[in-house]
Design a protein around this motif. Sequence first.
Motif, PDB file in Angstrom:
ATOM      1  N   HIS A  53      -1.853   5.223   2.923  1.00 48.13           N
ATOM      2  CA  HIS A  53      -2.794   4.539   3.282  1.00 48.13           C
ATOM      3  C   HIS A  53      -3.190   4.270   4.642  1.00 48.13           C
ATOM      4  O   HIS A  53      -2.061   4.026   5.552  1.00 48.13           O
ATOM      5  CB  HIS A  53      -2.506   3.061   2.424  1.00 48.13           C
ATOM      6  CG  HIS A  53      -3.701   2.447   2.168  1.00 48.13           C
ATOM      7  ND1 HIS A  53      -4.629   1.592   2.992  1.00 48.13           N
ATOM      8  CD2 HIS A  53      -5.010   2.295   0.931  1.00 48.13           C
ATOM      9  CE1 HIS A  53      -5.471   0.720   2.589  1.00 48.13           C
ATOM     10  NE2 HIS A  53      -5.596   1.367   1.351  1.00 48.13           N
TER      11      HIS A  53
ATOM     12  N   THR B 263     -14.437  -8.596  -5.002  1.00 49.59           N
ATOM     13  CA  THR B 263     -13.373  -7.856  -5.004  1.00 49.59           C
ATOM     14  C   THR B 263     -12.295  -8.201  -6.024  1.00 49.59           C
ATOM     15  O   THR B 263     -11.677  -7.250  -6.872  1.00 49.59           O
ATOM     16  CB  THR B 263     -12.482  -8.004  -3.603  1.00 49.59           C
ATOM     17  OG1 THR B 263     -13.446  -8.019  -2.748  1.00 49.59           O
ATOM     18  CG2 THR B 263     -11.470  -7.028  -3.317  1.00 49.59           C
TER      19      THR B 263
ATOM     20  N   GLY C  26      -4.981   1.581  -5.003  1.00 51.22           N
ATOM     21  CA  GLY C  26      -5.595   0.392  -3.953  1.00 51.22           C
ATOM     22  C   GLY C  26      -4.475  -0.370  -3.353  1.00 51.22           C
ATOM     23  O   GLY C  26      -3.364   0.123  -3.222  1.00 51.22           O
ATOM     24  N   VAL C  27      -5.009  -1.435  -3.007  1.00 54.75           N
ATOM     25  CA  VAL C  27      -3.830  -2.407  -2.176  1.00 54.75           C
ATOM     26  C   VAL C  27      -3.443  -3.503  -3.241  1.00 54.75           C
ATOM     27  O   VAL C  27      -4.282  -4.254  -3.700  1.00 54.75           O
ATOM     28  CB  VAL C  27      -4.705  -3.149  -1.051  1.00 54.75           C
ATOM     29  CG1 VAL C  27      -3.869  -4.116  -0.431  1.00 54.75           C
ATOM     30  CG2 VAL C  27      -5.192  -2.128  -0.176  1.00 54.75           C
TER      31      VAL C  27
ATOM     32  N   GLN D  38     -11.428  -3.367  -0.109  1.00 53.48           N
ATOM     33  CA  GLN D  38     -10.422  -2.517  -0.718  1.00 53.48           C
ATOM     34  C   GLN D  38     -10.534  -2.664  -2.299  1.00 53.48           C
ATOM     35  O   GLN D  38     -10.982  -3.848  -2.698  1.00 53.48           O
ATOM     36  CB  GLN D  38      -8.992  -2.892  -0.246  1.00 53.48           C
ATOM     37  CG  GLN D  38      -8.861  -2.707   1.366  1.00 53.48           C
ATOM     38  CD  GLN D  38      -8.905  -0.995   1.562  1.00 53.48           C
ATOM     39  OE1 GLN D  38      -8.497  -0.142   0.906  1.00 53.48           O
ATOM     40  NE2 GLN D  38      -9.897  -0.797   2.605  1.00 53.48           N
ATOM     41  N   GLN D  39     -10.096  -1.623  -2.922  1.00 55.11           N
ATOM     42  CA  GLN D  39      -9.753  -1.970  -4.415  1.00 55.11           C
ATOM     43  C   GLN D  39      -8.564  -2.504  -4.347  1.00 55.11           C
ATOM     44  O   GLN D  39      -7.369  -2.143  -4.034  1.00 55.11           O
ATOM     45  CB  GLN D  39      -9.617  -0.536  -4.895  1.00 55.11           C
ATOM     46  CG  GLN D  39      -9.117  -0.482  -6.413  1.00 55.11           C
ATOM     47  CD  GLN D  39     -10.510  -1.196  -7.549  1.00 55.11           C
ATOM     48  OE1 GLN D  39     -11.547  -1.074  -7.279  1.00 55.11           O
ATOM     49  NE2 GLN D  39      -9.961  -1.841  -8.319  1.00 55.11           N
TER      50      GLN D  39
ATOM     51  N   TYR E 114      -3.831   1.379   6.043  1.00 58.90           N
ATOM     52  CA  TYR E 114      -3.159   0.202   6.307  1.00 58.90           C
ATOM     53  C   TYR E 114      -1.647   0.546   6.459  1.00 58.90           C
ATOM     54  O   TYR E 114      -0.980  -0.567   6.857  1.00 58.90           O
ATOM     55  CB  TYR E 114      -3.681  -1.028   5.474  1.00 58.90           C
ATOM     56  CG  TYR E 114      -5.060  -1.338   5.440  1.00 58.90           C
ATOM     57  CD1 TYR E 114      -6.024  -0.757   6.271  1.00 58.90           C
ATOM     58  CD2 TYR E 114      -5.489  -2.054   4.215  1.00 58.90           C
ATOM     59  CE1 TYR E 114      -7.281  -1.348   6.519  1.00 58.90           C
ATOM     60  CE2 TYR E 114      -6.851  -2.508   4.509  1.00 58.90           C
ATOM     61  CZ  TYR E 114      -7.656  -2.047   5.312  1.00 58.90           C
ATOM     62  OH  TYR E 114      -8.937  -2.401   5.345  1.00 58.90           O
TER      63      TYR E 114
ATOM     64  N   VAL F  91       0.644  -1.170  -0.218  1.00 59.51           N
ATOM     65  CA  VAL F  91      -0.100  -0.108  -0.147  1.00 59.51           C
ATOM     66  C   VAL F  91       1.029   1.137   0.053  1.00 59.51           C
ATOM     67  O   VAL F  91       2.095   1.124   0.332  1.00 59.51           O
ATOM     68  CB  VAL F  91      -0.886   0.104   1.160  1.00 59.51           C
ATOM     69  CG1 VAL F  91      -1.943  -1.120   1.126  1.00 59.51           C
ATOM     70  CG2 VAL F  91      -0.016   0.250   2.671  1.00 59.51           C
TER      71      VAL F  91
ATOM     72  N   GLN G  17     -10.121  -7.386   5.724  1.00 58.93           N
ATOM     73  CA  GLN G  17      -9.858  -6.195   5.239  1.00 58.93           C
ATOM     74  C   GLN G  17      -9.805  -6.114   3.729  1.00 58.93           C
ATOM     75  O   GLN G  17      -9.979  -4.924   2.842  1.00 58.93           O
ATOM     76  CB  GLN G  17      -8.764  -5.772   5.901  1.00 58.93           C
ATOM     77  CG  GLN G  17      -8.594  -5.204   7.533  1.00 58.93           C
ATOM     78  CD  GLN G  17      -7.584  -5.145   8.268  1.00 58.93           C
ATOM     79  OE1 GLN G  17      -6.671  -5.882   8.141  1.00 58.93           O
ATOM     80  NE2 GLN G  17      -7.457  -4.023   8.956  1.00 58.93           N
TER      81      GLN G  17
END
Length: 327
Positions: free
Chosen positions: A176, A219, A241-242, A192-193, A178, A172, A188
């Motif tokens: 972010h 997702t 995103g992640v 997320q994207q 996270y 990330v 989690q």
Amino acid sequence: MEARHLRYAVALADHGSFRRAAAAVGIAQPPLSKQIAALEREVGARLFDRTARGVVPTAAGDAFLTRARRSLAEASAAAIDAARADRGETGRLSLGFVASALLDPLPVVLSRFGAQRPDVRLVLHEMSTSRSTSALVAGELDVAVGLGPPRGTGAESLVSVTIGRDRLVAVVARTHPYAGQRTITSEQLRSQQLIVAPGEDEPAVAVGLRRLLGPESWTLEAATVARDVHTIAGLAACGVGVGLGPSRMRLNARPDVWLCDVAPRTQLPDLTLSFRAGDRSRVLDSFLNTVRDNCPDVGRALDQRLERSTASDHEPPRRGDGPGRDR
């Protein structure tokens, strides 16, 4: 006309004496005289004049000797080149690889192989595991580094060995929410994207992600698809995103991203090196030796695979054998 005739003529020109030339080439003087006379008959011209000052080339002899010296030099170079090729010091090696292998171990392997074999031409192709397997079977590649054991038509003709193991990590941006966490949970991740590699290129990875996130999770369907691990990290750094990728991404982490483990721990397919079982190329042998020297625990496993491959050349296939049986 044989190479020895060229050597005799050159020796005679260099020493200017039948006696000294005979000693230099390791034969008696009378046989040397006969060989030179036979050579002159074959050429159709007198190559040497016998004078009081010694033996000297004629004009025809000078022209002949220019070519003779060149031919002998080429023959010597040919023998040297053949010996170098037999030692795997020259030639060509075509390698297909997945991008994550450029994080480890390919950088060390390629740099050291290039230093040890500077005259071997390395032809490198970044490609998915399925594509590199097909290219390897078809003879378009000499070596392939992919994810998981080779599968598909012809995969049973390949020798494969694990050169790296990996698990899934998340990446990330430093901004972010996270960032700073040691672990990101699958729960989690579902909110997320995500940024992932193309599932059609590496289906084994896609299966692992779907198992982690759940078969009904939206997702993955909505995920941003990135071509390779470097693009995944770059998009994550931009806040898209992640990103999800192999743990070897930690070896070349960017300062603008944060990497953390994923829970539950998700093992990714092993990084696997493959080549054709019947390939006896000296260049390939040299490359495999470099892999042995720089990848821990690979040497013994590779030798075992090669022993099995050699044994299988002399045995009929057993029922139940297949491309994934020993891998």
